[in-house]
Every structure is written in C-alpha cells, then in structure tokens.
Write an enzyme that holds these catalytic residues in place. Structure first.
Site, PDB file in Angstrom:
ATOM      1  N   ARG A 133      14.782  41.356  25.506  1.00 13.32           N
ATOM      2  CA  ARG A 133      16.175  41.175  25.109  1.00 13.32           C
ATOM      3  C   ARG A 133      16.650  42.435  24.383  1.00 13.32           C
ATOM      4  NH1 ARG A 133      15.497  41.802  20.441  1.00 13.32           N
ATOM      5  NH2 ARG A 133      17.718  41.827  20.083  1.00 13.32           N
ATOM      6  N   GLY A 134      17.972  42.487  24.137  1.00  9.17           N
ATOM      7  CA  GLY A 134      18.549  43.695  23.565  1.00  9.17           C
ATOM      8  C   GLY A 134      19.082  44.537  24.724  1.00  9.17           C
ATOM      9  N   ALA A 135      20.293  45.060  24.564  1.00 11.00           N
ATOM     10  CA  ALA A 135      20.986  45.683  25.698  1.00 11.00           C
ATOM     11  C   ALA A 135      20.186  46.801  26.373  1.00 11.00           C
ATOM     12  CB  ALA A 135      22.368  46.170  25.237  1.00 11.00           C
ATOM     13  N   ARG A 193      21.591  38.115  32.909  1.00 12.90           N
ATOM     14  CA  ARG A 193      22.436  37.911  31.711  1.00 12.90           C
ATOM     15  C   ARG A 193      23.729  38.718  31.917  1.00 12.90           C
ATOM     16  NH1 ARG A 193      19.766  38.484  25.963  1.00 12.90           N
ATOM     17  NH2 ARG A 193      21.325  36.914  25.432  1.00 12.90           N
ATOM     18  N   ASP A 232      26.340  45.167  22.744  1.00 11.02           N
ATOM     19  CA  ASP A 232      25.924  44.812  24.105  1.00 11.02           C
ATOM     20  C   ASP A 232      26.861  45.405  25.147  1.00 11.02           C
ATOM     21  OD1 ASP A 232      24.721  42.600  22.282  1.00 11.02           O
ATOM     22  OD2 ASP A 232      23.537  42.716  24.122  1.00 11.02           O
ATOM     23  N   ASN A 289      28.875  42.006  20.595  1.00  8.40           N
ATOM     24  CA  ASN A 289      27.516  42.042  20.026  1.00  8.40           C
ATOM     25  C   ASN A 289      27.143  40.627  19.609  1.00  8.40           C
ATOM     26  OD1 ASN A 289      25.159  43.589  19.236  1.00  8.40           O
ATOM     27  ND2 ASN A 289      25.714  43.142  17.122  1.00  8.40           N
ATOM     28  N   LYS A 290      25.943  40.470  19.112  1.00  4.33           N
ATOM     29  CA  LYS A 290      25.399  39.158  18.760  1.00  4.33           C
ATOM     30  C   LYS A 290      26.390  38.341  17.933  1.00  4.33           C
ATOM     31  CE  LYS A 290      22.377  37.653  19.800  1.00  4.33           C
ATOM     32  NZ  LYS A 290      22.407  36.706  20.962  1.00  4.33           N
TER      33      LYS A 290
HETATM   34  O1  MRU Z   1      20.798  37.925  22.800  1.00  4.76           O
HETATM   35  P1  MRU Z   1      20.150  39.223  22.445  1.00  4.76           P
HETATM   36  O2  MRU Z   1      19.052  39.071  21.462  1.00  4.76           O
HETATM   37  O3  MRU Z   1      19.744  40.007  23.674  1.00  4.76           O
HETATM   38  O4  MRU Z   1      21.305  40.059  21.733  1.00  4.76           O
HETATM   39  C1  MRU Z   1      21.036  41.377  21.360  1.00  4.76           C
HETATM   40  C2  MRU Z   1      22.095  41.988  20.547  1.00  4.76           C
HETATM   41  O5  MRU Z   1      23.161  41.434  20.365  1.00  4.76           O
HETATM   42  C3  MRU Z   1      21.845  43.371  20.025  1.00  4.76           C
HETATM   43  O6  MRU Z   1      22.532  43.582  18.826  1.00  4.76           O
HETATM   44  C4  MRU Z   1      22.344  44.391  21.049  1.00  4.76           C
HETATM   45  O7  MRU Z   1      21.769  44.163  22.309  1.00  4.76           O
HETATM   46  C5  MRU Z   1      22.055  45.770  20.645  1.00  4.76           C
HETATM   47  S1  MRU Z   1      20.323  46.055  20.678  1.00  4.76           S
HETATM   48  C6  MRU Z   1      19.852  47.569  20.537  1.00  4.76           C
END
Ligand code: MRU
Length: 337
Positions: free
Chosen positions: A32-34, A70, A215, A225-226
């Site tokens: 996970r994470g962009a 996703r 994201d 973002n989250k």
């Molecule tokens: O649902 P996730 O855990 O994939 O969400 C991730 C985020 O929102 C991060 O802040 C974003 O991807 C930046 S990560 C370097």
C-alpha cells in the site's frame, strides 16, 4: 514484498506467483502507499508477460486487473500504463522499465527528504521540528525512505527533529502499526496520537509542522490523501501551523483538473466495525468508509516533490511551477535509504 497487514507484530515476506495473488495483496493493503503500489503494478505487468507472453486476451485481462486494483492513487494506473507500453518489446524490456520505476522512486524519496527538510527549516526557523503526520508515508509506502516520512527522517538525521507525532489513522491504523515501526527503526523520537487528538494538540502548539503524503495531486493543487488529512489541514489553518504535502512527481496528475474529479475509494464497513478482527460495534452496524479525502489547495502551505516546491499559499499550482533538479545528497550512503 513485505506483508504490511502483519506489521508490526511479524515481518512476513509474501511470494506473488500470479496476478490474482497480486491484485488481492494490493486490495487488502499488504502492499500500500501510492509509490509502492505503482512499483508493485509495474512488476505486475512483468509478471503477466512472464505468465502469458506479450500478447493476447489473458495478458490484457491481467494488466487491466492490476491497473484497477485500487482507484485513488494515480501511481498504480500510471506505472502499469508505462510498463504496459513496453510489452511488445518483450519481458526483458518490461522488467527493465519496472526496475527503472523502482529506482526513480528510490531517488525521488531522497530528494523529497532534502527539499522538505530545507523548507521546514525555512518555515520554522531555529526551532526544532515537532512534526505531526498521518497514515504511513515511509519506505513501506514508497520503496525506500518514503515521502512525508522521508522529510522527518532527514530532519532527524540533521539533528533537527524534536518529536514526530504520527496519528493512529483509523480504520486500518497505518500510523499506529507502520509509522511507529519505521520511526522505531530509524531511532527517531515519537509519540503516537489518536486521530481525534490531533486538532486539539495543534491548537495547543504541540506541533510546528504537519507533513502528509498524497495519493493523487490534481492540476490545481488539490490533494487526495488518507482520510483524516483534510481535518488536519483545517486544524493546521486554525492553529497557524504550516501544512506540507510531500509526494513524488509521479503522484501529480495533470489530467485530473481538480480534487472533485478524483475517484475516492470506498472500502468495506467491516474495517470500521471491527478492530484487529474483533467486533467493536453493534453487530450488523453499517459504516461509511471512504479511504481518502480531498484537501483543497487553499489549505496547503506547500507541496514538496522530488524536483520542486510548489506554494499554493502563494497562488502556485503544479501547472505554474517548472520542475527543477533531483537532489541526491544522501545517495552515496545506502545505510540511509
Ligand atoms: O490506503 P493506503 O494506506 O494505501 O493510503 C496511503 C496514503 O494515503 C499515503 O499517505 C499516500 O499513499 C502517500 S504514501 C507515500
């Protein structure tokens, strides 16, 4: 890849032998994470070519499944498209493109750390950084040092970090589970917050910087973002604390005009009604569970990428600021990555 659903209790490395396993791993947030799902998607295309050859309906179906695993982070679709464009050249070429994407994200994270730490110094002056952050934006989310957490790591290495303040980040606790794990490994000082404490602690002056990842960044500077990021931005504005978004250039999506055009992923109610597999709500309770929110550019002090600093607080946007240089000050020390 590391199975992020098992951290911090266990460090388990997953084998990904086929496309359904990869898609399931992305959907359940094992990876996970962009930037990290962008890299996983790129290697997914290589895996698909390895399994199905470089043409045909099975290949097309596999690539499309990975691309749409996703929706919100632009990196996944972007990196799948980039590697898919190399398919006709054969597996070696596809793999080389995936390696390039991984290496670019690695270099980007070093550069973001440098740009971000310099900007932090400019914004907070002599004071040591007390940096609030959300979700997990470290190496787990981005191959190497990460995005917002790369800035915190660089501040720590420069002796400029007094305290990192990660929020738990319900419902899946990426802050509580993953950011604490990464901060612990880097030896940085930190205290964990429940999400609801963040605005009050900001108003009380506990943090002098807020650092968030992204994201997808729309052309006008709105940021997905989250979930919880927008609340932090509102609270930062109230408290007069700089709110900084840190993301690689690969997360900027000039084809998406504004935040209103970003597809926000809705996830299952069970993520909200249970915690660690235990029911925490009345059985049968439904829930609203958007995984991300949109922070309007108006609430963002700066967007730090690997190649530039964009200042929405001065009317700038990704469309108006030219890209500059990648900064690689720490690349000669692999221990730092
Ligand atoms: O649902 P996730 O855990 O994939 O969400 C991730 C985020 O929102 C991060 O802040 C974003 O991807 C930046 S990560 C370097």
């Amino acid at each position: 890849m590391i199975d992020q659903t098992r951290l911090p209790q266990e460090l388990v490395v997953l084998d990904i032998p086929d496309i359904p396993t990869l898609v399931a791993a992305i959907r359940r947030l094992s990876v996970r994470g962009a930037p990290a799902i962008g890299v996983a998607g790129a290697y997914g295309v290589a895996l698909a070519v390895h399994l199905y050859g470089n043409t045909g309906p099975k290949l097309a179906e596999a690539i499309s499944a990975v691309r749409s695993a996703r929706p919100t982070a632009v990196n996944l679709a972007k990196m799948v498209d980039r590697t898919a464009a190399r398919v006709s050249a054969g597996l070696e070429e596809v793999l080389a493109e995936a390696d390039r994407i991984r290496d670019e994200e690695l270099a980007a994270s070093i550069s973001m750390g440098e740009y971000g730490a310099d900007l932090a110094d400019e914004l907070i002056g002599e004071a040591a950084a007390r940096a609030m952050t959300i979700c997990n934006t470290g190496g787990l989310a981005a191959v190497s040092r990460g995005t917002a957490l790369a800035v915190i790591q660089t501040l720590h290495e420069r002796g400029r970090l007094e305290m990192a303040l990660p929020t738990e980040t319900r419902p899946l606790l990426q802050g509580g589970r993953l950011t604490t794990w990464e901060l612990g490994r880097m030896g940085a000082p930190f205290r964990l917050l429940v999400d609801g404490a963040a605005p009050f602690l900001l108003s009380r002056g506990e943090a002098n910087l807020v650092l968030a990842g992204a994201d997808r960044i729309a052309a006008n500077g709105d940021v997905a973002n989250k979930i919880g990021t927008f609340s932090l931005a509102l609270a930062s504005r109230h408290a007069g604390v700089p709110f900084i978004v840190v993301a690689p250039e690969s997360t900027i999506d000039l084809e998406t005009p504004t935040g209103a055009d970003i597809d926000i992923e809705d996830r299952g109610a069970e993520e909200v009604t249970s915690l660690g597999g235990m029911e925490v709500a009345l059985p049968g309770t439904d829930a609203l569970n958007p995984a991300f929110d949109i922070t309007p550019a108006d609430f963002i002090t700066a967007i730090v990428t690997d190649r530039r600093i964009i200042r929405p607080d001065r009317g700038e946007s990704p469309q108006t600021v030219p890209r500059g240089e990648l900064r690689t000050n720490q690349s000669d020390n692999p221990e730092n990555v």
